[in-house]
Design a protein around this motif. Sequence first.
Motif, PDB file in Angstrom:
ATOM      1  N   VAL A  41     102.969  24.064  36.019  1.00 52.86           N
ATOM      2  CA  VAL A  41     102.871  23.513  37.355  1.00 52.86           C
ATOM      3  C   VAL A  41     102.672  24.732  38.195  1.00 52.86           C
ATOM      4  N   ILE A  42     101.566  24.502  38.801  1.00 54.86           N
ATOM      5  CA  ILE A  42     100.812  25.087  39.889  1.00 54.86           C
ATOM      6  C   ILE A  42     101.192  25.192  41.036  1.00 54.86           C
ATOM      7  N   LYS A  43     101.364  23.602  41.771  1.00 55.72           N
ATOM      8  CA  LYS A  43     101.515  23.337  43.151  1.00 55.72           C
ATOM      9  C   LYS A  43     102.345  22.094  43.087  1.00 55.72           C
ATOM     10  N   GLU A  44     103.667  22.137  43.781  1.00 56.78           N
ATOM     11  CA  GLU A  44     104.432  20.974  43.552  1.00 56.78           C
ATOM     12  C   GLU A  44     103.940  19.567  44.344  1.00 56.78           C
ATOM     13  N   LYS A  45     103.420  20.108  45.515  1.00 55.82           N
ATOM     14  CA  LYS A  45     103.145  18.922  46.474  1.00 55.82           C
ATOM     15  C   LYS A  45     101.702  19.097  46.911  1.00 55.82           C
ATOM     16  N   GLU A  46     100.783  18.368  46.345  1.00 61.36           N
ATOM     17  CA  GLU A  46      99.365  18.283  46.698  1.00 61.36           C
ATOM     18  C   GLU A  46      99.131  16.865  47.216  1.00 61.36           C
ATOM     19  N   ILE A  47      98.565  16.668  48.404  1.00 61.80           N
ATOM     20  CA  ILE A  47      98.300  15.229  48.787  1.00 61.80           C
ATOM     21  C   ILE A  47      96.661  15.151  48.493  1.00 61.80           C
ATOM     22  N   ILE A  48      96.477  14.023  47.498  1.00 64.37           N
ATOM     23  CA  ILE A  48      95.023  13.919  47.058  1.00 64.37           C
ATOM     24  C   ILE A  48      95.114  12.206  47.499  1.00 64.37           C
ATOM     25  N   ALA A  49      93.985  11.790  48.121  1.00 65.44           N
ATOM     26  CA  ALA A  49      93.893  10.456  48.353  1.00 65.44           C
ATOM     27  C   ALA A  49      94.980   9.879  48.851  1.00 65.44           C
ATOM     28  N   GLY A  50      95.961  10.415  49.668  1.00 63.35           N
ATOM     29  CA  GLY A  50      97.027   9.811  50.252  1.00 63.35           C
ATOM     30  C   GLY A  50      98.292   9.728  49.409  1.00 63.35           C
ATOM     31  N   LYS A  51      98.279  10.441  48.046  1.00 63.33           N
ATOM     32  CA  LYS A  51      99.277  10.222  47.240  1.00 63.33           C
ATOM     33  C   LYS A  51      99.683  11.676  46.893  1.00 63.33           C
ATOM     34  N   GLU A  52     101.166  11.608  46.847  1.00 64.71           N
ATOM     35  CA  GLU A  52     101.591  13.226  46.549  1.00 64.71           C
ATOM     36  C   GLU A  52     101.395  13.378  45.111  1.00 64.71           C
ATOM     37  N   MET A  53     100.768  14.541  44.667  1.00 62.28           N
ATOM     38  CA  MET A  53     100.352  14.853  43.364  1.00 62.28           C
ATOM     39  C   MET A  53     101.072  16.118  43.014  1.00 62.28           C
ATOM     40  N   ILE A  54     101.246  16.520  41.738  1.00 64.99           N
ATOM     41  CA  ILE A  54     101.822  17.593  41.313  1.00 64.99           C
ATOM     42  C   ILE A  54     100.341  18.462  40.498  1.00 64.99           C
ATOM     43  N   ALA A  55      99.848  19.548  40.879  1.00 63.24           N
ATOM     44  CA  ALA A  55      98.829  20.117  40.206  1.00 63.24           C
ATOM     45  C   ALA A  55      99.392  21.011  38.984  1.00 63.24           C
ATOM     46  N   VAL A  56      98.874  20.607  37.707  1.00 61.83           N
ATOM     47  CA  VAL A  56      99.112  21.046  36.513  1.00 61.83           C
ATOM     48  C   VAL A  56      97.933  21.800  35.658  1.00 61.83           C
ATOM     49  N   LEU A  57      98.159  22.991  35.160  1.00 61.04           N
ATOM     50  CA  LEU A  57      97.345  23.739  34.436  1.00 61.04           C
ATOM     51  C   LEU A  57      97.487  23.485  32.984  1.00 61.04           C
ATOM     52  N   ILE A  58      96.637  22.774  32.111  1.00 58.34           N
ATOM     53  CA  ILE A  58      96.910  22.487  30.783  1.00 58.34           C
ATOM     54  C   ILE A  58      96.103  23.672  30.073  1.00 58.34           C
ATOM     55  N   PRO A  59      96.842  24.840  29.848  1.00 62.67           N
ATOM     56  CA  PRO A  59      95.990  25.776  29.082  1.00 62.67           C
ATOM     57  C   PRO A  59      95.567  25.720  27.754  1.00 62.67           C
ATOM     58  N   THR A  60      94.674  26.499  27.342  1.00 60.71           N
ATOM     59  CA  THR A  60      93.948  26.387  26.082  1.00 60.71           C
ATOM     60  C   THR A  60      94.214  27.563  25.308  1.00 60.71           C
ATOM     61  N   SER A  61      94.515  27.466  23.874  1.00 66.98           N
ATOM     62  CA  SER A  61      94.989  28.493  22.951  1.00 66.98           C
ATOM     63  C   SER A  61      93.862  29.188  22.432  1.00 66.98           C
ATOM     64  N   PRO A  62      93.757  30.330  22.280  1.00 68.71           N
ATOM     65  CA  PRO A  62      94.907  31.425  22.476  1.00 68.71           C
ATOM     66  C   PRO A  62      94.943  32.180  23.731  1.00 68.71           C
ATOM     67  N   THR A  63      94.343  31.659  24.843  1.00 68.26           N
ATOM     68  CA  THR A  63      94.001  32.190  26.095  1.00 68.26           C
ATOM     69  C   THR A  63      94.674  31.361  27.211  1.00 68.26           C
ATOM     70  N   PRO A  64      95.767  31.526  27.719  1.00 68.31           N
ATOM     71  CA  PRO A  64      96.481  30.602  28.667  1.00 68.31           C
ATOM     72  C   PRO A  64      95.754  30.853  30.080  1.00 68.31           C
ATOM     73  N   LEU A  65      94.932  31.473  30.398  1.00 69.01           N
ATOM     74  CA  LEU A  65      94.333  31.961  31.571  1.00 69.01           C
ATOM     75  C   LEU A  65      93.211  30.988  31.614  1.00 69.01           C
ATOM     76  N   SER A  66      92.783  30.142  30.632  1.00 65.21           N
ATOM     77  CA  SER A  66      91.808  29.068  30.841  1.00 65.21           C
ATOM     78  C   SER A  66      92.418  27.730  30.506  1.00 65.21           C
ATOM     79  N   GLY A  67      91.791  26.687  31.041  1.00 67.20           N
ATOM     80  CA  GLY A  67      92.181  25.519  30.861  1.00 67.20           C
ATOM     81  C   GLY A  67      91.825  24.279  31.707  1.00 67.20           C
ATOM     82  N   MET A  68      92.333  23.093  31.882  1.00 65.96           N
ATOM     83  CA  MET A  68      92.041  22.210  32.715  1.00 65.96           C
ATOM     84  C   MET A  68      93.051  21.898  33.743  1.00 65.96           C
ATOM     85  N   LEU A  69      92.722  21.860  34.964  1.00 66.90           N
ATOM     86  CA  LEU A  69      93.676  21.482  35.943  1.00 66.90           C
ATOM     87  C   LEU A  69      93.605  20.296  36.139  1.00 66.90           C
TER      88      LEU A  69
END
Length: 105
Positions: A41-69
């Motif tokens: 979890v990167i950010k708990e409350k992010e409002i996107i298109a009027g909905k409360e969303m949670i920003a989650v980074l899905i890391p790649t292996s073996p480098t957790p510094l990259s991935g999909m947000l």
Amino acid sequence: GKIYGPIRQMTDALYGNKKSAFKRTVIVEYPRKKIYSLGFVIKEKEIIAGKEMIAVLIPTSPTPLSGMLIYVTKDEIINTDISVEDAIKLIVSGGFVGKGEAGRA
């Protein structure tokens, strides 16, 4: 300068004396239903298109510094008791070091 700065900020956020950029470790269905991925979890409350969303980074292996947000709703999150540190070790090891085995790596 253009590359060093962002890499340094991410490294400081993960390993420096500052509070981690990753708030907690969760599991979400990604990249499709019935496939589960470990995420941070990167950010708990992010409002996107009027909905409360949670920003989650899905890391790649073996480098957790990259991935999909990705952005998910609260009900799409599966909470874990895996610490951020243990999750990073799990990702870096490609899954060879499991939860609770971090000290053995």
